[in-house]
Design an enzyme around this catalytic site. Sequence first.
Site, PDB file in Angstrom:
ATOM      1  N   THR A 138       6.230  -7.282   1.785  1.00 52.41           N
ATOM      2  CA  THR A 138       7.325  -6.960   0.860  1.00 52.41           C
ATOM      3  C   THR A 138       8.664  -7.457   1.404  1.00 52.41           C
ATOM      4  O   THR A 138       9.510  -7.974   0.663  1.00 52.41           O
ATOM      5  CB  THR A 138       7.400  -5.431   0.657  1.00 52.41           C
ATOM      6  N   GLY A 155       0.819  -1.219   0.000  1.00 51.28           N
ATOM      7  CA  GLY A 155       0.000   0.000   0.000  1.00 51.28           C
ATOM      8  C   GLY A 155       0.848   1.261   0.000  1.00 51.28           C
ATOM      9  O   GLY A 155       2.054   1.218   0.199  1.00 51.28           O
ATOM     10  N   ILE A 197       2.236   2.433   6.581  1.00 55.39           N
ATOM     11  CA  ILE A 197       1.593   3.542   7.292  1.00 55.39           C
ATOM     12  C   ILE A 197       1.069   3.072   8.649  1.00 55.39           C
ATOM     13  O   ILE A 197       0.904   3.865   9.572  1.00 55.39           O
ATOM     14  CB  ILE A 197       0.467   4.142   6.417  1.00 55.39           C
ATOM     15  N   ASP A 198       0.840   1.761   8.772  1.00 56.77           N
ATOM     16  CA  ASP A 198       0.277   1.242  10.028  1.00 56.77           C
ATOM     17  C   ASP A 198       1.294   1.223  11.167  1.00 56.77           C
ATOM     18  O   ASP A 198       0.936   0.990  12.314  1.00 56.77           O
ATOM     19  CB  ASP A 198      -0.250  -0.189   9.828  1.00 56.77           C
ATOM     20  N   GLY A 218       6.200  -3.019   3.022  1.00 58.87           N
ATOM     21  CA  GLY A 218       5.830  -3.445   4.372  1.00 58.87           C
ATOM     22  C   GLY A 218       6.255  -4.866   4.701  1.00 58.87           C
ATOM     23  O   GLY A 218       7.174  -5.420   4.068  1.00 58.87           O
TER      24      GLY A 218
HETATM   25  N1  ATP Z   1       5.370 -14.435   2.356  1.00 65.39           N
HETATM   26  C1  ATP Z   1       5.670 -13.763   1.238  1.00 65.39           C
HETATM   27  N2  ATP Z   1       6.646 -14.201   0.412  1.00 65.39           N
HETATM   28  C2  ATP Z   1       6.952 -13.542  -0.712  1.00 65.39           C
HETATM   29  N3  ATP Z   1       6.329 -12.405  -1.118  1.00 65.39           N
HETATM   30  C3  ATP Z   1       5.357 -11.933  -0.345  1.00 65.39           C
HETATM   31  C4  ATP Z   1       4.970 -12.572   0.871  1.00 65.39           C
HETATM   32  N4  ATP Z   1       3.962 -11.848   1.424  1.00 65.39           N
HETATM   33  C5  ATP Z   1       3.735 -10.810   0.585  1.00 65.39           C
HETATM   34  N5  ATP Z   1       4.568 -10.857  -0.471  1.00 65.39           N
HETATM   35  C6  ATP Z   1       4.610  -9.908  -1.580  1.00 65.39           C
HETATM   36  O1  ATP Z   1       4.947  -8.620  -1.099  1.00 65.39           O
HETATM   37  C7  ATP Z   1       4.216  -7.616  -1.788  1.00 65.39           C
HETATM   38  C8  ATP Z   1       3.546  -6.684  -0.827  1.00 65.39           C
HETATM   39  O2  ATP Z   1       2.830  -7.404   0.181  1.00 65.39           O
HETATM   40  P1  ATP Z   1       1.535  -6.788   0.873  1.00 65.39           P
HETATM   41  O3  ATP Z   1       0.512  -6.477  -0.169  1.00 65.39           O
HETATM   42  O4  ATP Z   1       1.147  -7.686   1.971  1.00 65.39           O
HETATM   43  O5  ATP Z   1       1.996  -5.364   1.399  1.00 65.39           O
HETATM   44  P2  ATP Z   1       3.054  -4.969   2.476  1.00 65.39           P
HETATM   45  O6  ATP Z   1       4.404  -4.996   1.894  1.00 65.39           O
HETATM   46  O7  ATP Z   1       2.854  -5.803   3.706  1.00 65.39           O
HETATM   47  O8  ATP Z   1       2.676  -3.454   2.726  1.00 65.39           O
HETATM   48  P3  ATP Z   1       1.423  -2.857   3.536  1.00 65.39           P
HETATM   49  O9  ATP Z   1       0.777  -3.978   4.274  1.00 65.39           O
HETATM   50  O10 ATP Z   1       2.012  -1.848   4.426  1.00 65.39           O
HETATM   51  O11 ATP Z   1       0.564  -2.256   2.498  1.00 65.39           O
HETATM   52  C9  ATP Z   1       3.242  -8.328  -2.688  1.00 65.39           C
HETATM   53  O12 ATP Z   1       3.697  -8.231  -4.017  1.00 65.39           O
HETATM   54  C10 ATP Z   1       3.241  -9.759  -2.205  1.00 65.39           C
HETATM   55  O13 ATP Z   1       3.061 -10.698  -3.249  1.00 65.39           O
HETATM   56  O1  F6P Z   2      -4.479  -0.255  -0.837  1.00 67.77           O
HETATM   57  P1  F6P Z   2      -5.438  -1.172  -0.202  1.00 67.77           P
HETATM   58  O2  F6P Z   2      -5.279  -2.546  -0.729  1.00 67.77           O
HETATM   59  O3  F6P Z   2      -6.807  -0.667  -0.164  1.00 67.77           O
HETATM   60  O4  F6P Z   2      -4.910  -1.291   1.292  1.00 67.77           O
HETATM   61  C1  F6P Z   2      -5.467  -0.776   2.435  1.00 67.77           C
HETATM   62  C2  F6P Z   2      -4.635  -1.252   3.577  1.00 67.77           C
HETATM   63  O5  F6P Z   2      -3.307  -0.870   3.417  1.00 67.77           O
HETATM   64  C3  F6P Z   2      -2.811  -0.282   4.606  1.00 67.77           C
HETATM   65  O6  F6P Z   2      -2.788   1.108   4.418  1.00 67.77           O
HETATM   66  C4  F6P Z   2      -1.424  -0.784   4.897  1.00 67.77           C
HETATM   67  O7  F6P Z   2      -0.598  -0.371   3.867  1.00 67.77           O
HETATM   68  C5  F6P Z   2      -3.809  -0.660   5.670  1.00 67.77           C
HETATM   69  O8  F6P Z   2      -3.880   0.249   6.712  1.00 67.77           O
HETATM   70  C6  F6P Z   2      -5.072  -0.744   4.876  1.00 67.77           C
HETATM   71  O9  F6P Z   2      -5.973  -1.655   5.454  1.00 67.77           O
HETATM   72 MG    MG Z   3       1.469  -5.612   5.329  1.00 64.98          MG
END
Ligand code: ATP
Ligand code: F6P
Ligand code: MG
Length: 516
Positions: A247, A156, A274-275, A244
């Site tokens: 990622t 996100g 952001i969380d 995050g």
């Molecule tokens: N366990 C994992 N192994 C490899 N890649 C992963 C895994 N979990 C998530 N990813 C990859 O990481 C990327 C981002 O993951 P996700 O959408 O969960 O956001 P994030 O990095 O946690 O950020 P946020 O939650 O703050 O938005 C995605 O492209 C996803 O496919």
């Molecule tokens: O961009 P999306 O998939 O709507 O994601 C929203 C989520 O992403 C976050 O902003 C974390 O990046 C959460 O707080 C929220 O629930």
């Molecule tokens: Mg996340």
Amino acid sequence: MDHSLSSPLSKLPPPLSLSETSSILYSRYSLRPLSNFPNLNFKPRTSIRKPLLLRHIQPVRAQNPDQTINDGFVLEDVPHLTTFLPDLPSYPNPLQRSQAYAIVKETFVRPEDVVAEKIVVQKNSPRGVHFRRAGPRERVYFKSEEVRACIVTCGGLCPGINTVIREIVCGLNYMYGVDNILGIEGGYRGFYSKNTMQLTPKVVNDIHKRGGTFLQTSRGGHDTSKIVDNIHDRGINQVYIIGGDGTQKGAAAIYKEVAKRGLQVAVAGIPKTIDNDIAVIDKSFGFDTAVEEAQRAINAAHVEVESVENGVGIVKLMGRYSGFIAMFATLASRDVDCCLIPESPFYLEGQGGLFEFIGQRLKENGHMVIVLAEGAGQEFVSQSMHPVDEKDASGNRLLLDVGLWLTQKIKDHFTNDRTMAINLKYIDPTYMIRAIPSNASDNIYCTLLAQSAVHGAMAGYTGFTVGPVNSRHAYIPISRVTETQNVVKVTDRMWARLLASTNQPSFLRNEEMEKA
Ligand SMILES: Nc1ncnc2c1ncn2[C@@H]1O[C@H](COP(=O)(O)OP(=O)(O)OP(=O)(O)O)[C@@H](O)[C@H]1O
Ligand SMILES: O=P(O)(O)OC[C@H]1O[C@](O)(CO)[C@@H](O)[C@@H]1O
Ligand SMILES: [Mg+2]
């Protein structure tokens, strides 16, 4: 400056097994100060699980019985390219010739500099876990003209992503003379399904003034093998990954595959969310900006509700599993009467419940504002909405709108109750908050993160996440930031401070108090 240093890694002892490492940490190093052990810097070379180490280490008394020795020192190190490429040559750091660092007393971080995970300790407590201090090193493992770096943003949005991108590009170029930097578009899947763009200081010059990500982002699409194939095919040797917890897990998988294939590719993670739920680091970039921007929504809610009779304002803020934004936005404001977060269960009906509290506050003040984290009360919402278990492309559970649910519940309650007519306003500023550019302090923070990541990769570290630990930037093994998520601890004093500031009920029942 001594340019003739042989690679410090050549002094390394052979890799240590887990049990060897812990016993050496205990028996050889525990009785002498860290500065006596220049080689400690390079040990342990594998990323070692801390709880095991800690369990092996017992406190030891010094000769002087009044002084309990600083034993139990643990270095949770990050991998180095020489771990799997032992013959990699090193070069003097070009920063030695940099104008920016010309009058800096100590340009390079000392090899033995580490950052303590815990800074509040007791006289007798073991020294505990430390991370390698971030910053420039005397030797680098890439020639500037041979670096081919890439940057990708995933997950996100968050204020400050563009500042990090800009500062990686400028840091690589201005400090290390690197001019081959690629932007991978659209997150992980961009490695194999999209074109890349060439990034130069000129291209990224103004991007920090914009919200979002200049490179675009996505969820899902992490195919480790395809990504590493692509890294290899393009001749990329430094990968900067901004994102995050998900990622960072992806970054760890890329690092492992790169190491397995024996490629000279440094993988650096820059934590973004952001969380503010990333473990180990003090806080994530963009968080301060979000808390500040949330004040505008809270203020609007307050203006609305104080201008009518029995006004109730609800402001929903982001925070899937952790209520940090809601908690800090409440603490920063003086207009919030009640803050609800996922970590602290609440209930609506009966004595000590939310409805009763709303009634009381309206009688006392004539209006009230509730701040609600998006992950709060999800169990109630799902009971009343019979949801299908939906997930996003990354596998994160999609939450139901607790703001709408609570708005309806409060309306229904006071309509049925008939003792008080209320005037309710619901504000959901979540995406507006996430989409703004970062504020001044986050911009500074993003600059430090980016420069630390660049120094780490140039110095040959890999499979690391960079971030501040007790205000000092450190290189942290990726697994440490992905194995748990930071949540608000309702048993800590910060939550008590909030309760003391809003004077809201804690909604804790006896059994929950006992459990806590
Ligand atoms: N366990 C994992 N192994 C490899 N890649 C992963 C895994 N979990 C998530 N990813 C990859 O990481 C990327 C981002 O993951 P996700 O959408 O969960 O956001 P994030 O990095 O946690 O950020 P946020 O939650 O703050 O938005 C995605 O492209 C996803 O496919
Ligand atoms: O961009 P999306 O998939 O709507 O994601 C929203 C989520 O992403 C976050 O902003 C974390 O990046 C959460 O707080 C929220 O629930
Ligand atoms: Mg996340």
